[in-house]
Design an enzyme around this catalytic site. Structure first.
Site, PDB file in Angstrom:
ATOM      1  N   CYS A 136       0.835  -1.307  -0.029  1.00  0.00           N
ATOM      2  CA  CYS A 136       0.018  -0.042   0.104  1.00  0.00           C
ATOM      3  C   CYS A 136       0.897   1.146   0.133  1.00  0.00           C
ATOM      4  O   CYS A 136       1.443   1.700   1.103  1.00  0.00           O
ATOM      5  CB  CYS A 136      -0.791  -0.061   1.065  1.00  0.00           C
ATOM      6  SG  CYS A 136      -2.053   1.412   1.215  1.00  0.00           S
ATOM      7  N   CYS A 139      -0.387   4.116   2.154  1.00  0.00           N
ATOM      8  CA  CYS A 139      -0.303   3.870   3.611  1.00  0.00           C
ATOM      9  C   CYS A 139       1.103   4.010   4.096  1.00  0.00           C
ATOM     10  O   CYS A 139       1.353   4.715   5.000  1.00  0.00           O
ATOM     11  CB  CYS A 139      -0.813   2.299   3.901  1.00  0.00           C
ATOM     12  SG  CYS A 139      -2.377   2.037   3.437  1.00  0.00           S
ATOM     13  N   ASP A 140       2.014   3.572   3.253  1.00  0.00           N
ATOM     14  CA  ASP A 140       3.252   3.549   3.756  1.00  0.00           C
ATOM     15  C   ASP A 140       4.267   4.524   3.120  1.00  0.00           C
ATOM     16  O   ASP A 140       5.444   4.569   3.541  1.00  0.00           O
ATOM     17  CB  ASP A 140       3.790   2.089   3.811  1.00  0.00           C
ATOM     18  CG  ASP A 140       3.120   1.198   4.797  1.00  0.00           C
ATOM     19  OD1 ASP A 140       2.605   1.561   5.699  1.00  0.00           O
ATOM     20  OD2 ASP A 140       2.797   0.092   4.053  1.00  0.00           O
TER      21      ASP A 140
END
Length: 302
Positions: A136, A139-140
């Site tokens: 992701c 996300c990261d």
């Protein structure tokens, strides 16, 4: 012990398909419950900027919240839990056991649990998941400011991830096993080509991930080469989230479902729908159809 309430419709999943079905069912006067999984919106929630869903210019998370509130306006209830098993049938009612320990009953079920990123099956992929290997980018990506990263894959998801990371990371390498990005949209290919800090490595695959001496990763390619990187983002396709269904429910090679293979009173929508192009617009369309089909089914039995 609390009495189990019978719902007209239980919808599994809170992505665009599930929330569209919820809107139609609730607006159609049916007692509607959405079992929304762990995260509102599913994969849509991870899209930083939506460009190809007509009428919307915000993020995927914002769209998901808007769709949820719209469905709730008509009485739909949303509970964030995931199905573990489904038993029963349309005659006696479907019984959904969830990971929060609760059981929910419904006269019909709409399966809209979507798909999850396909996991990388090479040495080190499991060991370094969350320690440099990610599925992701939105996300990261934050953790890789001014660092070097690799994106593995060649479809729209991979190129979108690379473009997103190019605004954060110092350098982005896209590793793709084929000779060109034939599966990706032309506008994404053009944008990737225009970015100075994106490098494309075609006809290249990965065979191993290991730790470098400086706590980075060493990624070995099929030609025996090694790339030292801070992070590896994997975007190699998706598999349907259908593990909670019994083995007698037919699936295709991606775990997706065909409507005709489902028992009476059970419907399917979104990325879990066999043969469907995985887009928000198509998810919404099948969510609408599933919702209307569930309403018609219930009305025919009342």
């Amino acid at each position: 012990m609390n009495e189990i309430v019978m719902h007209d419709v239980i919808i599994l999943g809170s992505g665009p398909a599930g929330l569209t079905a919820a809107l139609y069912c609730a607006r159609g006067g049916k007692k509607t419950l959405v079992l929304g999984g762990d995260t509102l919106g599913g994969q849509t929630a991870g899209i930083a900027k939506l460009e190809n869903y007509p009428g919307w210019a915000g993020s995927g998370a914002e769209l998901s919240e808007f769709m949820k509130k719209q469905a709730e306006t008509f009485g739909a209830e949303v509970v964030f839990t995931s199905a573990k098993t489904i038993s029963g049938d349309a005659e006696s009612g479907f019984n959904v056991l969830c990971d929060n320990g609760m059981r929910y009953a419904g006269r019909t079920v709409i399966i809209a649990t979507g798909a999850s990123p396909r996991r990388l099956q090479i040495d080190g992929a499991r060991e370094f998941m969350g320690k440099g290997v990610s599925y992701c980018a939105t996300c990261d990506g934050f953790f890789y400011h001014e660092k070097d990263v690799i994106v593995m894959g060649g479809g729209n998801s991979a190129l979108n991830d690379a473009l997103y990371l190019a605004d954060i990371a110092k350098n982005v390498k896209i590793v793709y096993r084929k000779g060109a990005f034939t599966r990706a949209e032309a506008i994404l290919r053009q944008r990737v080509a225009e970015r100075e800090n994106i490098e494309c490595l075609f006809n290249t695959d990965l065979v191993k991930i290991a730790a470098a001496p400086d706590d980075r990763l060493v990624v070995t390619t099929t030609d025996g080469g090694e790339i030292v990187t801070d992070g590896l983002f994997v975007a190699i396709g998706h598999e349907a989230n259908t593990d909670y269904l019994t083995e007698d429910v037919a699936r295709d090679n991606m775990g997706r479902l065909a409507p005709e293979s489902l028992p009476a009173g059970m419907f399917v929508a979104g990325d879990v729908y066999s043969g469907l192009k995985m887009q928000i617009a198509t998810a919404v369309g099948t969510g609408c159809s599933a919702g209307m089909d569930a309403i018609a089914y219930l009305n025919s039995r009342s």
